[in-house]
Design an enzyme around this catalytic site. Structure first.
Site, PDB file in Angstrom:
ATOM      1  N   GLN A 173       6.548  37.794 -14.135  1.00 52.11           N
ATOM      2  CA  GLN A 173       6.034  36.517 -13.629  1.00 52.11           C
ATOM      3  C   GLN A 173       5.886  35.496 -14.755  1.00 52.11           C
ATOM      4  OE1 GLN A 173       5.504  35.585 -10.490  1.00 52.11           O
ATOM      5  NE2 GLN A 173       5.926  37.569  -9.581  1.00 52.11           N
ATOM      6  N   THR A 209      27.782  51.765 -15.273  1.00 52.68           N
ATOM      7  CA  THR A 209      28.571  50.583 -15.611  1.00 52.68           C
ATOM      8  C   THR A 209      27.695  49.338 -15.533  1.00 52.68           C
ATOM      9  OG1 THR A 209      30.527  51.634 -14.704  1.00 52.68           O
ATOM     10  CG2 THR A 209      30.634  49.244 -15.014  1.00 52.68           C
ATOM     11  N   CYS A 239       0.640  44.930   5.129  1.00 56.81           N
ATOM     12  CA  CYS A 239       0.424  45.553   6.430  1.00 56.81           C
ATOM     13  C   CYS A 239       0.934  46.978   6.357  1.00 56.81           C
ATOM     14  CB  CYS A 239       1.173  44.780   7.502  1.00 56.81           C
ATOM     15  SG  CYS A 239       0.653  45.185   9.154  1.00 56.81           S
TER      16      CYS A 239
HETATM   17  C1  LIG Z   1       8.749  41.185  -9.008  1.00 59.69           C
HETATM   18  C2  LIG Z   1       7.973  41.911 -10.014  1.00 59.69           C
HETATM   19  C3  LIG Z   1       8.369  43.196 -10.432  1.00 59.69           C
HETATM   20  C4  LIG Z   1       9.558  43.904  -9.854  1.00 59.69           C
HETATM   21  O1  LIG Z   1      10.759  43.276 -10.152  1.00 59.69           O
HETATM   22  P1  LIG Z   1      12.085  43.615  -9.280  1.00 59.69           P
HETATM   23  O2  LIG Z   1      13.153  42.873  -9.977  1.00 59.69           O
HETATM   24  O3  LIG Z   1      11.786  43.143  -7.892  1.00 59.69           O
HETATM   25  O4  LIG Z   1      12.276  45.079  -9.317  1.00 59.69           O
HETATM   26  C5  LIG Z   1       7.591  43.832 -11.386  1.00 59.69           C
HETATM   27  N1  LIG Z   1       6.502  43.242 -11.898  1.00 59.69           N
HETATM   28  C6  LIG Z   1       6.095  42.016 -11.528  1.00 59.69           C
HETATM   29  C7  LIG Z   1       4.890  41.413 -12.161  1.00 59.69           C
HETATM   30  C8  LIG Z   1       6.812  41.310 -10.570  1.00 59.69           C
HETATM   31  O5  LIG Z   1       6.391  40.109 -10.199  1.00 59.69           O
END
Ligand SMILES: *Cc1c(COP(=O)(O)O)cnc(C)c1O
Length: 408
Positions: free
Chosen positions: A201, A259, A349
């Site tokens: 994030q 790959t 949910c």
């Molecule tokens: C979205 C997210 C993930 C997972 O990433 P993906 O690419 O969906 O596997 C892990 N940690 C955080 C904080 C995220 O926001």
């Protein structure tokens, strides 16, 4: 459980018909990232491991991506492992360290508000005899650095903390935490514990320089930064050994076989480049929008509560998580969706019962408040117009849901 209303908004209205506020769950691909991916689908399509010229072309592209990715986070190309996303990166960091260093100890420190990619990996290790210490955050999600240091034991091999929380936007002072961990290692003359941060994030808004952050491992996902889904990367500091979790042809210097996803990787790295280039300007722009939204909600809707830190430097500039008392977040989400407004809920949910989010629960937010939580996460294409569109429907929708909840 409430269902969404049947009636659609007036289709003759000249106003905007949709507004997307769920960028923390997934972003659209930027045109630049898409353009960067295109050559690798059918022009430079070769397997980067092949020795012929088609393979060489793909290998060159991969090499460029790796160098660029490394430059963007202050690392070396050999420190980058490309993966299938944030989840795999977190898994590789946690299991990779755990399985390579279990002779030293079987203790990991984390927090109870981590993403499920981290929490569920740790809970799985627990079943295999590992001890996990979840350091308790305060009601806004912050953790005292002292509490983290106090939790370190001689058998601690890893500390895993998100750079920024995906539900409530809390930003952790990773550079300070990293410094304290370094200090512990120095004082105790040990290489342990290693420090992993989930930066999925944070990557769009915060500085990712691994030298300033003092992290040993850092996870990034393409799908949260206007890159492609299903592709990510893990930074692994030189000298830190991890045990690979996917075995095969020893791609990625043996750390992750299979790959390489050459189009995905090119898109991820282009997205990361743009995210880091624009992050300060975009953060400032989004914070203005976020404040505008929060002030409107605050003024027009009674009985609400902001989950997570105040808007400012300790909160992601695109995250607003609000509990609307006497509502169910999921019902609110479905009602708003009828107006083309997309947000997410703090609750998942599960098994036909409304389970409050593990994050809000860990912060000590009462279940009734956690149930009414909704997350609005802003992004690149949002403008004031989108906020105005949302605010045209949000107050009345909340009011209606409260009336329904009082009737039951
Ligand atoms: C979205 C997210 C993930 C997972 O990433 P993906 O690419 O969906 O596997 C892990 N940690 C955080 C904080 C995220 O926001």
């Amino acid at each position: 459980m409430l269902t969404a209303p049947k009636k659609k908004p007036n289709s003759k209205s000249k106003d905007k018909k949709s507004a997307y506020f769920d960028h923390a769950a997934g972003t659209y691909l930027s045109n630049q990232a898409l353009a960067a991916m295109m050559p690798f689908f059918n022009k430079d399509f070769g397997n980067p491991s092949s020795l012929h010229s088609e393979g060489k072309k793909a290998e060159m592209g991969l090499k460029d991506s790796r160098r660029m990715a490394a430059d963007l986070i202050g690392a070396l190309p050999e420190n980058i492992v490309f993966t299938s996303g944030g989840t795999e990166s977190d898994n590789l960091a946690i299991y990779g360290i755990a399985k390579a260093h279990e002779k030293h100890g079987k203790h990991i420190i984390s927090s109870p508000i981590e993403h499920h990619a981290v929490i569920n990996s740790l809970e799985d290790l627990k079943k295999q005899g590992w001890e996990i210490t979840y350091v308790q955050p305060d009601s806004k999600g912050f953790i005292k650095i002292g509490d983290i240091v106090k939790a370190i034991r001689p058998d601690t091999v890893l500390i895993s903390l998100a750079y920024a929380n995906n539900e409530i936007g809390t930003i952790y002072p990773i550079p300070e935490i990293g410094k304290q961990i370094l200090q512990y290692r120095k004082t105790n003359n040990t290489i342990y514990p290693f420090f992993h941060t989930d930066a999925c994030q944070a990557a769009g808004y915060l500085d990712l320089d691994v030298e300033k952050l003092h992290v040993d491992l850092m996870a990034i996902s393409g799908s949260k930064i206007y890159g492609p889904k299903g592709v990510g990367m893990l930074y692994v500091r030189r000298g830190v050994t991890i045990k690979p979790q996917i075995m095969g042809g020893d791609q990625e210097r043996g750390a992750r076989s299979g790959t390489e996803n050459t189009p995905g990787i090119a898109g991820l790295v282009k997205a990361l480049e743009l995210a880091q280039k624009n992050r300060e300007k975009e953060s400032a722009r989004l914070e203005v929008l976020l404040k505008y939204l929060w002030e409107k909600i605050h003024k027009l809707i009674p009985d609400i509560r902001l989950n997570g830190p105040e808007i400012g430097p300790q909160r992601l500039p695109n995250n607003l998580n609000i509990s609307f008392l006497d509502t169910e977040g999921e019902a609110l989400l479905l009602y708003l969706d009828e107006y083309g407004i997309m947000c997410s809920t703090g609750s998942a949910c599960a098994a036909r019962t409304l389970e409050p989010s593990h994050v809000l629960k860990a912060l000590g937010i009462p279940a009734v408040e956690a149930r009414g939580a909704a997350r609005f996460s802003l992004g690149m294409r949002n403008t004031k117009k989108d906020i105005d569109y949302l605010m045209k429907y949000l107050p009345a929708t909340v009011k209606k849901l409260r009336e329904i909840s009082r009737m039951n």
